[in-house]
Write an enzyme that holds these catalytic residues in place. Structure first.
Site, PDB file in Angstrom:
ATOM      1  N   CYS A  59      44.749  10.756  13.565  1.00 30.00           N
ATOM      2  CA  CYS A  59      43.445  11.575  13.854  1.00 30.00           C
ATOM      3  C   CYS A  59      44.286  12.820  14.775  1.00 30.00           C
ATOM      4  O   CYS A  59      44.724  12.538  16.055  1.00 30.00           O
ATOM      5  CB  CYS A  59      41.864  11.787  14.652  1.00 30.00           C
ATOM      6  SG  CYS A  59      41.433  13.332  14.397  1.00 30.00           S
ATOM      7  N   CYS A  67      42.166  13.147  18.840  1.00 32.58           N
ATOM      8  CA  CYS A  67      41.713  11.906  19.392  1.00 32.58           C
ATOM      9  C   CYS A  67      43.197  11.713  20.528  1.00 32.58           C
ATOM     10  O   CYS A  67      43.710  12.454  20.056  1.00 32.58           O
ATOM     11  CB  CYS A  67      42.250  10.287  18.070  1.00 32.58           C
ATOM     12  SG  CYS A  67      40.889   9.797  17.453  1.00 32.58           S
ATOM     13  N   HIS A  88      36.206  10.087  18.026  1.00 37.52           N
ATOM     14  CA  HIS A  88      36.548  10.239  16.332  1.00 37.52           C
ATOM     15  C   HIS A  88      36.028  10.383  15.817  1.00 37.52           C
ATOM     16  O   HIS A  88      35.225  11.280  14.729  1.00 37.52           O
ATOM     17  CB  HIS A  88      37.915   9.384  15.662  1.00 37.52           C
ATOM     18  CG  HIS A  88      38.097  10.089  14.496  1.00 37.52           C
ATOM     19  ND1 HIS A  88      38.839  11.196  15.015  1.00 37.52           N
ATOM     20  CD2 HIS A  88      37.724   9.346  13.258  1.00 37.52           C
ATOM     21  CE1 HIS A  88      38.955  10.835  13.323  1.00 37.52           C
ATOM     22  NE2 HIS A  88      38.488  10.386  12.226  1.00 37.52           N
ATOM     23  N   ASN A  95      32.251  24.396  12.154  1.00 42.77           N
ATOM     24  CA  ASN A  95      31.313  23.893  11.061  1.00 42.77           C
ATOM     25  C   ASN A  95      31.672  22.506  10.484  1.00 42.77           C
ATOM     26  O   ASN A  95      32.430  21.733  11.153  1.00 42.77           O
ATOM     27  CB  ASN A  95      32.741  24.486   9.743  1.00 42.77           C
ATOM     28  CG  ASN A  95      33.334  25.876  10.070  1.00 42.77           C
ATOM     29  OD1 ASN A  95      32.529  26.707   9.767  1.00 42.77           O
ATOM     30  ND2 ASN A  95      34.903  26.726   9.836  1.00 42.77           N
ATOM     31  N   HIS A 131      37.056  14.756  13.193  1.00 37.32           N
ATOM     32  CA  HIS A 131      37.202  14.831  14.421  1.00 37.32           C
ATOM     33  C   HIS A 131      35.782  15.933  15.285  1.00 37.32           C
ATOM     34  O   HIS A 131      36.351  17.269  14.934  1.00 37.32           O
ATOM     35  CB  HIS A 131      38.004  14.516  14.978  1.00 37.32           C
ATOM     36  CG  HIS A 131      37.949  13.835  16.781  1.00 37.32           C
ATOM     37  ND1 HIS A 131      38.601  13.088  17.507  1.00 37.32           N
ATOM     38  CD2 HIS A 131      37.260  14.668  17.255  1.00 37.32           C
ATOM     39  CE1 HIS A 131      38.013  12.323  18.661  1.00 37.32           C
ATOM     40  NE2 HIS A 131      37.593  13.894  18.604  1.00 37.32           N
ATOM     41  N   HIS A 189      34.636  18.628  16.385  1.00 38.58           N
ATOM     42  CA  HIS A 189      34.725  19.121  17.391  1.00 38.58           C
ATOM     43  C   HIS A 189      34.152  21.538  16.978  1.00 38.58           C
ATOM     44  O   HIS A 189      33.542  21.360  15.989  1.00 38.58           O
ATOM     45  CB  HIS A 189      36.205  19.526  17.145  1.00 38.58           C
ATOM     46  CG  HIS A 189      37.401  19.840  15.188  1.00 38.58           C
ATOM     47  ND1 HIS A 189      36.783  19.449  14.890  1.00 38.58           N
ATOM     48  CD2 HIS A 189      37.879  21.485  15.495  1.00 38.58           C
ATOM     49  CE1 HIS A 189      37.487  20.088  13.584  1.00 38.58           C
ATOM     50  NE2 HIS A 189      37.357  21.023  13.894  1.00 38.58           N
ATOM     51  N   GLN A 217      35.124  25.841  17.472  1.00 39.50           N
ATOM     52  CA  GLN A 217      36.110  26.869  17.358  1.00 39.50           C
ATOM     53  C   GLN A 217      35.504  27.932  18.294  1.00 39.50           C
ATOM     54  O   GLN A 217      34.756  28.175  18.028  1.00 39.50           O
ATOM     55  CB  GLN A 217      36.387  27.062  16.219  1.00 39.50           C
ATOM     56  CG  GLN A 217      37.066  26.212  15.420  1.00 39.50           C
ATOM     57  CD  GLN A 217      37.961  26.269  13.937  1.00 39.50           C
ATOM     58  OE1 GLN A 217      38.774  27.712  13.384  1.00 39.50           O
ATOM     59  NE2 GLN A 217      37.096  26.199  13.148  1.00 39.50           N
TER      60      GLN A 217
END
Lengths: 331, 55
Positions: free
Chosen positions: A32, A35, A96, A136, A147, A149, A151
């Site tokens: 990933c 991470c 994660h 999303n 993971h 997150h 934007q």
């Protein structure tokens, strides 16, 4: 190739970003890129063995700080311009596994402080006209990295959806001398049938005109236009109502509920938007436990959504999802 | 609705420039104590919070 092409028929920009085809696609957990970098393993995006919240420029950005010149020549009909802007990734946690739903109210509050800082910093750049914070969630939405997150896009123009909202709000304000969103909020709170949750500073509900079955909007009770205008208590209350809503989503059918979360704030083009009103919209893609809501012909080609459900019923379902075990943390 | 006391934070940013020129920002959070005293990032770590661009 990376450039903005103007669609003269719909009067809107399209981002051409061919390099994004090569972006990392659902890597195994031990590869990933979001991470922390652990000793002896491959270098991830974060060159540290731990972090709280991290923000960095997207490796595969749709909009770039220093974009190349367009590959094709611009003319009057087919306008082209450099894809100038900024695309950031915000890592919510070094862990994660899990989603935003698994973060505590306190962690979500800290994320809101980061969003506020990013809105201010990006909005202060003169080339950025609109700061768009979004997430999303879920593979069905098209997420390529699981993971946790979100934007942020710093647009060099006001994108079509916020632009349309601004235009409606401006017209309503001009005609009625009051905020369109405040009026909608007043009507929704008076009716009560579409309410999901409410606290001292925010209201969450399925709008009267919902396009997706479980579409929910979080609106500030106070008339304000951006995160930067909120008090610390309001930031705390926003964390609480976000937590309440996304926990309800996940508990509705006992699986991690995919959604698009988008934050609508005033533009950052140095103009005044006293008629606009801060809100966050959620577009979950499921309409039933094993059925997705697709944006098919009528939605995509005619721009008219068909909602197969009744907003009042869907709101009642979400309102009735029990979260009493975490309510202590939501006050 | 009565509001529960929440922890308030002092937020610090540590901006670095990655090898490929992209920036990365670490956000650090330090609880603000009742007295209003904050524990600063420099007290926590010896790292320079300035970005390479700022130095």
């Amino acid at each position: 190739m990376s450039e903005l092409r103007w669609n003269p028929v719909l009067s809107q920009w399209v981002i051409i970003a061919t390099h994004r085809q090569d972006r990392t696609f659902l890597p195994p957990k031990d590869h990933c890129p979001l991470c922390p970098t652990t000793p002896g393993s491959f270098p991830t995006e974060v060159p540290a063995d731990d972090y709280e919240i991290v923000c960095f420029e997207n490796r595969f950005p749709s909009l770039k700080r220093n974009p190349p010149e367009p590959a094709v020549k611009s003319d009057e009909l087919f306008k082209v311009k450099p894809s100038k802007g900024i695309c950031e990734v915000i890592l919510y946690t070094p862990v994660h596994e899990g989603t935003l739903t698994d973060r505590s109210v306190d962690e979500i509050y800290r994320l809101i402080l980061v969003w506020t800082d990013r809105f201010k910093e990006l909005g202060d750049r003169k080339e950025i006209k609109y700061v768009f914070i979004f997430e999303n969630k879920g593979e069905v939405i098209g997420v390529t990295l699981p993971h946790p997150h979100g934007q942020i896009y710093g647009f060099p123009y006001i994108p079509p959806v916020p632009k349309k909202e601004l235009e409606s709000a401006r017209k309503y304000y001009k005609k009625n001398n009051t905020c369109l969103f405040c009026k909608i909020l007043e009507k929704e709170r008076y009716d009560g049938r579409r309410k999901i949750w409410e606290n001292n500073s925010f209201y969450a509900g399925i709008p009267f005109y919902a396009r997706y079955p479980y579409e929910a909007h979080i609106t500030s009770l106070r008339h304000l236009t951006a995160l930067t205008e909120m008090t610390d208590d309001e930031h705390q209350d926003l964390a609480c109502i976000l937590k309440a809503l996304i926990v309800k989503y996940d508990r509705l059918w006992n699986f991690s509920f995919p959604y698009m979360m988008v934050m609508h704030q005033r533009p950052t083009d140095r103009k005044n938007y006293p008629y606009y009103h801060f809100h966050i919209e959620f577009y979950p893609t499921y309409r039933a436990p094993e059925k997705l809501k697709y944006l098919a012909g009528c939605e995509s080609g005619a721009g008219t959504f068909i909602n197969d459900t009744l907003p009042e019923e869907k709101a009642r379902e979400l309102r009735n999802v029990d979260i009493s075990d975490i309510e202590r943390d939501l006050k | 609705m009565k509001r529960k006391k929440h922890t308030k934070y002092y937020m610090e940013k540590e901006k670095i420039k990655k090898e490929d020129g992209r920036y990365l920002i670490y956000y650090h959070f330090h609880p603000v104590f009742k007295s209003g005293k904050k524990k600063s990032f420099q007290q926590d770590k010896s790292a320079d919070p300035k970005s390479p661009e700022d130095r």
